[in-house]
Design a protein around this motif. Structure first.
Motif, PDB file in Angstrom:
ATOM      1  N   LYS A 257      30.850   9.147   2.902  1.00 15.95           N
ATOM      2  CA  LYS A 257      29.586   9.870   2.765  1.00 15.95           C
ATOM      3  C   LYS A 257      28.569   9.041   1.993  1.00 15.95           C
ATOM      4  O   LYS A 257      27.360   9.155   2.229  1.00 15.95           O
ATOM      5  N   SER A 258      29.043   8.197   1.096  1.00 17.75           N
ATOM      6  CA  SER A 258      28.115   7.338   0.348  1.00 17.75           C
ATOM      7  C   SER A 258      27.369   6.388   1.285  1.00 17.75           C
ATOM      8  O   SER A 258      26.235   5.994   1.004  1.00 17.75           O
ATOM      9  N   ASN A 259      28.009   6.018   2.406  1.00 18.05           N
ATOM     10  CA  ASN A 259      27.331   5.142   3.367  1.00 18.05           C
ATOM     11  C   ASN A 259      26.106   5.823   3.959  1.00 18.05           C
ATOM     12  O   ASN A 259      25.055   5.194   4.148  1.00 18.05           O
ATOM     13  N   ALA A 260      26.238   7.125   4.272  1.00 17.11           N
ATOM     14  CA  ALA A 260      25.090   7.864   4.806  1.00 17.11           C
ATOM     15  C   ALA A 260      23.973   7.918   3.776  1.00 17.11           C
ATOM     16  O   ALA A 260      22.788   7.749   4.112  1.00 17.11           O
ATOM     17  N   LYS A 268      21.017   6.698  -5.780  1.00  9.31           N
ATOM     18  CA  LYS A 268      21.638   7.469  -6.862  1.00  9.31           C
ATOM     19  C   LYS A 268      22.747   8.373  -6.316  1.00  9.31           C
ATOM     20  O   LYS A 268      23.824   8.491  -6.922  1.00  9.31           O
ATOM     21  N   THR A 269      22.501   9.008  -5.177  1.00 12.22           N
ATOM     22  CA  THR A 269      23.544   9.823  -4.555  1.00 12.22           C
ATOM     23  C   THR A 269      24.705   8.955  -4.097  1.00 12.22           C
ATOM     24  O   THR A 269      25.878   9.329  -4.253  1.00 12.22           O
ATOM     25  N   ALA A 270      24.400   7.791  -3.536  1.00  8.03           N
ATOM     26  CA  ALA A 270      25.449   6.879  -3.089  1.00  8.03           C
ATOM     27  C   ALA A 270      26.338   6.464  -4.269  1.00  8.03           C
ATOM     28  O   ALA A 270      27.572   6.445  -4.150  1.00  8.03           O
ATOM     29  N   VAL A 271      25.721   6.158  -5.409  1.00  9.81           N
ATOM     30  CA  VAL A 271      26.481   5.767  -6.601  1.00  9.81           C
ATOM     31  C   VAL A 271      27.360   6.919  -7.076  1.00  9.81           C
ATOM     32  O   VAL A 271      28.542   6.737  -7.419  1.00  9.81           O
ATOM     33  N   LEU A 291      38.725  -2.078  -4.374  1.00  8.05           N
ATOM     34  CA  LEU A 291      37.857  -3.250  -4.538  1.00  8.05           C
ATOM     35  C   LEU A 291      36.566  -3.089  -3.747  1.00  8.05           C
ATOM     36  O   LEU A 291      35.469  -3.337  -4.272  1.00  8.05           O
ATOM     37  N   ALA A 292      36.672  -2.670  -2.479  1.00  8.42           N
ATOM     38  CA  ALA A 292      35.478  -2.503  -1.643  1.00  8.42           C
ATOM     39  C   ALA A 292      34.548  -1.441  -2.229  1.00  8.42           C
ATOM     40  O   ALA A 292      33.319  -1.596  -2.227  1.00  8.42           O
ATOM     41  N   THR A 293      35.134  -0.368  -2.758  1.00  2.00           N
ATOM     42  CA  THR A 293      34.328   0.713  -3.326  1.00  2.00           C
ATOM     43  C   THR A 293      33.626   0.255  -4.595  1.00  2.00           C
ATOM     44  O   THR A 293      32.430   0.530  -4.798  1.00  2.00           O
ATOM     45  N   VAL A 294      34.354  -0.446  -5.452  1.00  2.00           N
ATOM     46  CA  VAL A 294      33.750  -0.968  -6.680  1.00  2.00           C
ATOM     47  C   VAL A 294      32.624  -1.934  -6.347  1.00  2.00           C
ATOM     48  O   VAL A 294      31.543  -1.896  -6.963  1.00  2.00           O
ATOM     49  N   HIS A 295      32.852  -2.788  -5.356  1.00  2.00           N
ATOM     50  CA  HIS A 295      31.811  -3.754  -4.975  1.00  2.00           C
ATOM     51  C   HIS A 295      30.549  -3.032  -4.489  1.00  2.00           C
ATOM     52  O   HIS A 295      29.428  -3.396  -4.872  1.00  2.00           O
TER      53      HIS A 295
END
Length: 450
Positions: A257-260, A268-271, A291-295
């Protein structure tokens, strides 16, 4: 004369350009000419010229406010791409219908006993193979999924019952819909995923299957930039996984959902979604997802101007990159380090990072990421007034793109930026617009016509 041909392309060249059939160097010359607004070529290109050359054209599809399509040139090209992709698809389908059956109707060889238990197992094996082909060619995924659809639709419900068969059919249609999405056949993907949902309604009402179908449909909605619908679908997927006690999968859903949110430029919503997703996923089960999420979280913080917070979290994440990151992950981490240094007003360290990463991506054969790092370096040099070095940098990047047959739209964006630098009209916003276009093109498959 060759010069006259470059300034006034022939009608056949204009049509080939619009259909993406010109070699990159010739296409770049045509784009450079069209940007001057030549009236005679405009007339030859009717009705497509109005789509390409009208800067304020609003596409038929709604566009998210603040997206890369706010930049008029890219908005015009986006509309042109939709028009010409549709035209090319109609031509290809008409030719294919005359010669061979469409891919969606790929027939199975006549095999006796298609209703046997081994045929059901064969369908299951093909679906498993589809998942394994994720890193392979998209055409192979579509072909394998088409085979699964043909087989599933011909199995007898007497084998395991009509509800179980409906579930299997739903999985097959969904797999092909997702494969088509990856090949940019969004219309075919929509049709297949709709069929998958219809089959699932006749099935066992397995909540995990429903979650899978909704998740794949959400991915399609993101590709269609129907971001509000994607977010709603993912809310349902999240609720299903949470109700089943599947916290890891619920966390993955929040990350999706963060990608959308990121596509809608709601950083801010993505974070927030990435942070909530990280709290749910099982790090030991899937450290690469962590790792991918943290990046992505760090990248969004930098984009949002939260440099100090990004710098603090990046220092805490060094061990993660070292333990679970491959060469490309480490390159992206170093790239992020350069962006943080730039935000902290350390241009020397930022330049060292960008040069190192640019060279790494070039050697690894990843031209789009190499170009994006080049634009970060160009932005750094633009602040320092080093325009001659920027021109050299962009010239090298264009040459690499041409040598590798990279898409004409990517080369056109770089050439446009190079011309703006030469005319002393470049700006940070123009660099960001070109970067956005390159990021979008990097995620799109290249059609056979291009």
């Amino acid at each position: 004369m060759a010069g006259a041909r470059i300034h006034h392309p022939r009608a056949i060249e204009l049509e080939a350009f619009l259909l993406g059939q010109l070699p990159p160097r010739e296409a770049a010359s045509v784009i450079a000419h069209l940007l001057t607004g030549c009236a005679s070529c405009r007339k030859q290109m009717e009705p497509l010229a109005g789509v390409v050359l009208t800067p304020n054209l609003i596409p038929d599809e709604p566009v998210e406010v603040g997206s890369e399509y706010d930049f008029p040139l890219f908005r015009a090209f986006a509309a042109a791409r939709r028009y010409t992709t549709s035209l090319a698809r109609e031509r290809r389908e008409a030719e294919r219908d005359r010669e061979d059956p469409p891919l969606r109707e790929v027939p199975l060889p006549e095999v006796p006993g298609v209703g046997s238990p081994t045929d059901w197992e064969r369908c299951e094996q093909i679906l498993a193979r589809c998942r394994e082909l994720r890193q392979g060619g998209p055409a192979a995924r579509v072909a394998a999924a088409s085979l699964a659809v043909s087989l599933a639709e011909r199995l007898s419900p007497d084998l395991r019952g009509p509800c179980q068969l409906a579930d299997l059919q739903a999985r097959a249609w969904a797999e092909r819909g997702n494969a088509r999405r990856v090949t940019d056949d969004l219309i075919g993907a929509e049709s297949d995923l709709t069929t998958a949902l219809e089959r699932a309604r006749e099935g066992t009402e397995d909540p995990r299957l429903l979650a899978r179908l909704l998740d794949l449909t959400a991915s399609l909605r993101i590709d269609q930039r129907r971001l509000t619908e994607a977010a709603q679908l993912l809310d349902w997927v999240y609720a299903i996984h949470l109700a089943l006690g599947e916290h890891h999968e619920a966390g993955r859903t929040l990350i999706s959902k963060s990608n959308a949110a990121a596509y809608a430029l709601d950083l801010k919503t993505a974070v927030r979604l990435l942070s909530e997703g990280l709290a749910l996923i099982d790090a030991e089960r899937d450290p690469k997802l962590v790792l991918a999420t943290v990046h992505n979280l760090l990248s969004h913080l930098v984009d949002d101007g939260q440099i100090a917070e990004a710098e603090r979290l990046f220092r805490e994440s060094h061990a993660l990159y070292s333990a679970h990151g491959g060469l490309l992950d480490r390159l992206k981490g170093r790239w992020l380090e350069g962006r943080i240094a730039s935000g902290l007003s350390d241009p020397a360290e930022a330049e060292r990072s960008f040069q190192e990463v640019r060279s790494g991506f070039a050697h690894a054969g990843i031209p789009y990421d190499m170009a994006l790092v080049s634009l970060d370096l160009a932005a750094l040099w633009l602040e320092q007034g080093r325009t001659r070095e920027i021109q050299t940098l962009l010239g090298e990047t264009v040459a690499i793109f041409e040598a590798r047959g990279i898409r004409r739209e990517a080369i056109a964006g770089l050439l446009m930026l190079q011309e703006a630098i030469e005319r002393d009209r470049a700006s940070a916003s123009l660099l960001r617009a070109v970067a956005s276009e390159l990021q979008r093109l990097a995620g799109e498959p290249v059609s056979k016509a291009s």
